[in-house]
Design a protein around this motif. Structure first.
Motif, mmCIF file in Angstrom:
data_model
loop_
_atom_site.group_PDB
_atom_site.id
_atom_site.type_symbol
_atom_site.label_atom_id
_atom_site.label_comp_id
_atom_site.label_asym_id
_atom_site.label_seq_id
_atom_site.Cartn_x
_atom_site.Cartn_y
_atom_site.Cartn_z
ATOM 1 N N ARG A 1 38.915 36.882 28.648
ATOM 2 C CA ARG A 1 38.540 37.614 29.880
ATOM 3 C C ARG A 1 38.920 36.947 31.140
ATOM 4 N NH1 ARG A 1 35.542 42.338 28.441
ATOM 5 N NH2 ARG A 1 36.093 42.645 26.280
ATOM 6 N N PHE A 2 39.375 37.769 32.172
ATOM 7 C CA PHE A 2 39.447 36.915 33.407
ATOM 8 C C PHE A 2 38.558 37.747 34.652
ATOM 9 C CE2 PHE A 2 43.027 36.566 30.519
ATOM 10 C CZ PHE A 2 43.304 35.281 30.800
ATOM 11 N N VAL A 3 38.140 36.677 35.460
ATOM 12 C CA VAL A 3 37.335 37.105 36.731
ATOM 13 C C VAL A 3 38.216 37.133 37.816
ATOM 14 C CG1 VAL A 3 35.164 36.879 38.277
ATOM 15 C CG2 VAL A 3 35.036 36.951 35.736
ATOM 16 N N TYR A 4 38.415 37.959 38.619
ATOM 17 C CA TYR A 4 39.090 38.258 39.875
ATOM 18 C C TYR A 4 38.076 38.392 40.842
ATOM 19 C CZ TYR A 4 43.458 38.686 37.138
ATOM 20 O OH TYR A 4 44.100 38.665 35.899
ATOM 21 N N ALA A 5 38.048 37.366 42.125
ATOM 22 C CA ALA A 5 37.391 37.525 43.238
ATOM 23 C C ALA A 5 37.888 37.219 44.385
ATOM 24 C CB ALA A 5 36.165 36.712 42.838
ATOM 25 N N ALA B 1 36.367 47.316 44.575
ATOM 26 C CA ALA B 1 37.485 47.143 43.874
ATOM 27 C C ALA B 1 37.609 48.260 42.712
ATOM 28 C CB ALA B 1 37.498 45.838 43.113
ATOM 29 N N ALA B 2 36.453 49.166 42.718
ATOM 30 C CA ALA B 2 36.689 50.186 41.715
ATOM 31 C C ALA B 2 37.703 51.158 41.820
ATOM 32 C CB ALA B 2 35.170 50.996 41.645
ATOM 33 N N GLY B 3 38.348 51.653 40.921
ATOM 34 C CA GLY B 3 39.545 52.460 40.920
ATOM 35 C C GLY B 3 40.928 51.857 41.284
ATOM 36 N N ARG B 4 40.854 50.646 41.250
ATOM 37 C CA ARG B 4 41.964 49.904 41.595
ATOM 38 C C ARG B 4 42.552 49.195 40.400
ATOM 39 N NH1 ARG B 4 41.315 46.712 47.185
ATOM 40 N NH2 ARG B 4 43.591 46.202 46.664
ATOM 41 N N GLN B 5 43.681 49.048 40.392
ATOM 42 C CA GLN B 5 44.376 48.438 39.179
ATOM 43 C C GLN B 5 44.104 46.865 39.421
ATOM 44 O OE1 GLN B 5 48.429 48.882 39.412
ATOM 45 N NE2 GLN B 5 48.618 50.888 38.811
ATOM 46 N N ALA B 6 44.241 46.019 38.370
ATOM 47 C CA ALA B 6 43.833 44.649 38.272
ATOM 48 C C ALA B 6 44.490 44.132 39.654
ATOM 49 C CB ALA B 6 44.306 44.127 36.995
ATOM 50 N N LEU B 7 43.571 43.220 40.152
ATOM 51 C CA LEU B 7 43.992 42.535 41.534
ATOM 52 C C LEU B 7 45.276 41.784 41.387
ATOM 53 C CD1 LEU B 7 40.591 41.962 42.866
ATOM 54 C CD2 LEU B 7 41.966 43.855 43.469
ATOM 55 N N VAL C 1 38.528 41.512 33.900
ATOM 56 C CA VAL C 1 40.027 41.959 33.335
ATOM 57 C C VAL C 1 40.050 41.302 31.882
ATOM 58 C CG1 VAL C 1 42.244 42.455 33.666
ATOM 59 C CG2 VAL C 1 40.930 42.299 35.730
ATOM 60 N N ASP C 2 40.454 42.203 30.896
ATOM 61 C CA ASP C 2 40.665 41.765 29.772
ATOM 62 C C ASP C 2 42.204 41.238 29.517
ATOM 63 O OD1 ASP C 2 42.522 43.690 29.537
ATOM 64 O OD2 ASP C 2 41.240 44.985 28.317
ATOM 65 N N SER C 3 42.455 40.507 28.365
ATOM 66 C CA SER C 3 43.928 40.074 28.348
ATOM 67 C C SER C 3 44.879 40.681 28.433
ATOM 68 C CB SER C 3 43.869 39.187 26.983
ATOM 69 O OG SER C 3 43.848 40.427 25.965
ATOM 70 N N HIS C 4 44.802 42.165 28.372
ATOM 71 C CA HIS C 4 45.962 43.184 28.598
ATOM 72 C C HIS C 4 45.841 43.792 30.042
ATOM 73 C CE1 HIS C 4 46.428 43.240 24.226
ATOM 74 N NE2 HIS C 4 44.918 43.238 24.005
ATOM 75 N N GLY C 5 45.352 43.277 30.852
ATOM 76 C CA GLY C 5 45.157 43.777 32.143
ATOM 77 C C GLY C 5 44.366 44.921 32.407
ATOM 78 N N ARG C 6 43.497 45.472 31.688
ATOM 79 C CA ARG C 6 42.687 46.382 31.786
ATOM 80 C C ARG C 6 41.271 45.956 32.621
ATOM 81 N NH1 ARG C 6 44.309 47.697 26.538
ATOM 82 N NH2 ARG C 6 42.454 46.806 25.663
ATOM 83 N N VAL C 7 41.090 46.704 33.554
ATOM 84 C CA VAL C 7 39.659 46.703 34.329
ATOM 85 C C VAL C 7 38.630 46.709 33.664
ATOM 86 C CG1 VAL C 7 38.338 46.757 36.298
ATOM 87 C CG2 VAL C 7 40.936 46.683 36.394
#
Length: 482
Positions: free
Chosen positions: A147-151, A96-102, A83-89
């Motif tokens: 950038r941020f990684v959500y796992a 997790a495809a098609g889902r909003q940022a976790l 996810v970028d700094s604006h919350g876009r995947v």
């Protein structure tokens, strides 16, 4: 009330122990269950976050400048997003495809990794790790934009609900029920012999004390209890026999002078020629005999009831010499006293014993009474010997029974009560001694043996088996005191 008790009542020993064990089991098992729940939940949660951190760091570290490969999960951590700094995947795994940022978490540069649990409005929760991709890598991908990684993964049911707590509570209740049942069974098995003893004892009545509780094999607590119960029943049976015989003999001995007194008084009332003064003199004589019998009965009752008397050091030799010198007139008394004959006892009671023995010997003696007091084998021995006709061997124990008077004694002292020697023996036994009739070349020889002062001090008072004998005379004692 004892006949209506039931084992399931709260006041029964079996029920109380079962409730106690159940309460303790509930406390301990609840504490253990809460601890186990905490450890299990903490362990599961720690494993998920550890795995999520590992996956997030590995994927974030594998990103290359100019490319953002789609992650392919190889563990249970199936939800991966960049996810970028604006919350876009930017890219995500298939799950997790098609889902909003976790998550909306944005770890700062000085704290790159954060563990979180995110829940949606529908109640779905995700356990994840938010990882801030290092600035070097993000500058190569897109300068100055972090950038941020959500796992993560969906929260497992064991953490999402209270299933573990419910299972633990069920296990605790089952353990408490098992502990209570085991205690109930064990207590019932242990108390079964006691219940059998109770049933046997309930069949024993005062009218028939010959019954005994069956003696079980072995030498455990129940066997020793039965042995003690049977010994107590035997003593009680003997005490009741003695009491009945005592009551029958006492009523007979009291009835005779009372009948004579009534007869004299009726003659004085019915016949005018009867001298009133003579009647009064005879009535006083009979009353004196009754008074002597009642006094002796009171003394005997107090002795048999185990009434304690104050003991003190006594020079038995000096006491014997003093009482022998007080026997004025009649048959002479020769005294032979040894050295250091000291005992512990009640002076008044021992004086009564000596007076009874001396009076009995002088009554039956022909010319002289011999009295000795000496130390023999760790005992103080006093002998009183007369030169009369003596006592036949078969009567040597009978003379110590209550109201027993031999023919010669009745002839020499018609007004005696027959209680003197019985009282003397009881007093001696209360002093841990013996009083017997022994062999003598001529006449009767009474031997009194008492422990010396050192032995008497060291010896503990044994319990009297027949403490209740004579309690039926308590009202006479109260009358005397009033």
């Amino acid at each position: 009330m004892g006949g209506t008790c039931r084992s399931f009542r709260p006041y029964s020993l079996r029920a109380r122990t079962t409730l106690g064990v159940a309460g303790l089991a509930l406390i301990f098992l609840t504490a253990i269950g809460a601890g186990v729940d905490f450890l299990v939940l903490n362990r599961v949660q720690a494993q998920i976050f550890d795995e999520a951190e590992r996956v997030a760091v590995n994927w974030g570290g594998s990103l290359q400048p100019g490319s953002t490969p789609q992650p392919v999960p190889k563990t249970g951590i199936d939800l991966l997003q960049l996810v970028d700094s604006h919350g876009r995947v930017v890219t995500a795994s298939a799950a997790a495809a098609g889902r909003q940022a976790l998550s909306t978490a944005r770890p700062p540069a000085d704290d790159r990794i954060q563990d979180r649990t995110e829940c949606s409005d529908r109640g779905e929760c995700v356990m994840l790790t938010a990882f801030r991709v290092p600035q070097l890598e993000t500058s190569e991908l897109r300068p100055v934009e972090p950038r941020f990684v959500y796992a993560g993964m969906a929260q497992p049911p064991i953490l999402a609900g209270h299933r573990l707590q419910y299972l633990t509570a069920a296990g605790v209740l089952l353990g408490v029920a098992l502990a209570a049942w085991v205690n109930w069974w064990a207590a019932g098995r242990s108390l079964r012999p006691v219940e059998a003893i109770r049933k046997h004892l309930s069949d024993i009545t005062v009218s028939d004390l010959s019954l005994r509780v069956p003696q079980p094999a072995g030498c455990n607590e129940h066997a020793r209890l039965v042995c003690t119960v049977n010994q107590t029943l035997a003593r009680l049976e003997e005490a009741v026999k003695l009491q009945r015989r005592f009551a029958a003999t006492t009523s007979h001995e009291l009835r005779t002078p009372l009948t004579g007194l009534r007869l004299r008084l009726e003659e004085a009332v019915l016949y005018s020629d009867v001298d009133p003064r003579e009647t009064i003199r005879e009535a006083l004589s009979i009353t004196g005999r009754l008074e002597a019998i009642v006094d002796d009965l009171l003394v005997l009752a107090r002795l048999r009831a185990g009434t304690p008397a104050a003991h003190e050091p006594i020079d038995l030799g000096a006491l014997v010499a003093q009482e022998a010198a007080a026997q004025a007139g009649g048959v002479p008394v020769h005294v032979h006293i040894g050295h250091d004959v000291h005992v512990r006892g009640n002076r008044i009671q021992l004086i009564r014993v000596l007076n009874n023995l001396l009076a009995n010997a002088r009554r039956h003696a022909g010319t002289v009474v011999e009295v000795t007091a000496e130390r023999v084998g760790g005992q103080a021995v006093v002998t009183v010997t007369d030169d009369g006709d003596g006592i036949a061997p078969q009567d040597r124990e009978r003379v110590f029974e209550r109201f027993v008077r031999l023919d010669d004694g009745r002839r020499r002292e018609p007004g005696g009560s027959g209680l003197g020697l019985a009282i003397s023996r009881d007093i001696v036994q209360a002093h841990h001694g013996t009083l017997l009739v022994e062999d003598s070349p001529r006449g009767a020889r009474f031997a009194l043996r008492l422990p010396l002062q050192r032995e008497a001090t060291a010896r503990a008072d044994p319990p009297r088996d027949l403490r209740d004998i004579g309690h039926h005379l308590d009202h006479l004692d109260h009358a005397e005191q009033s």
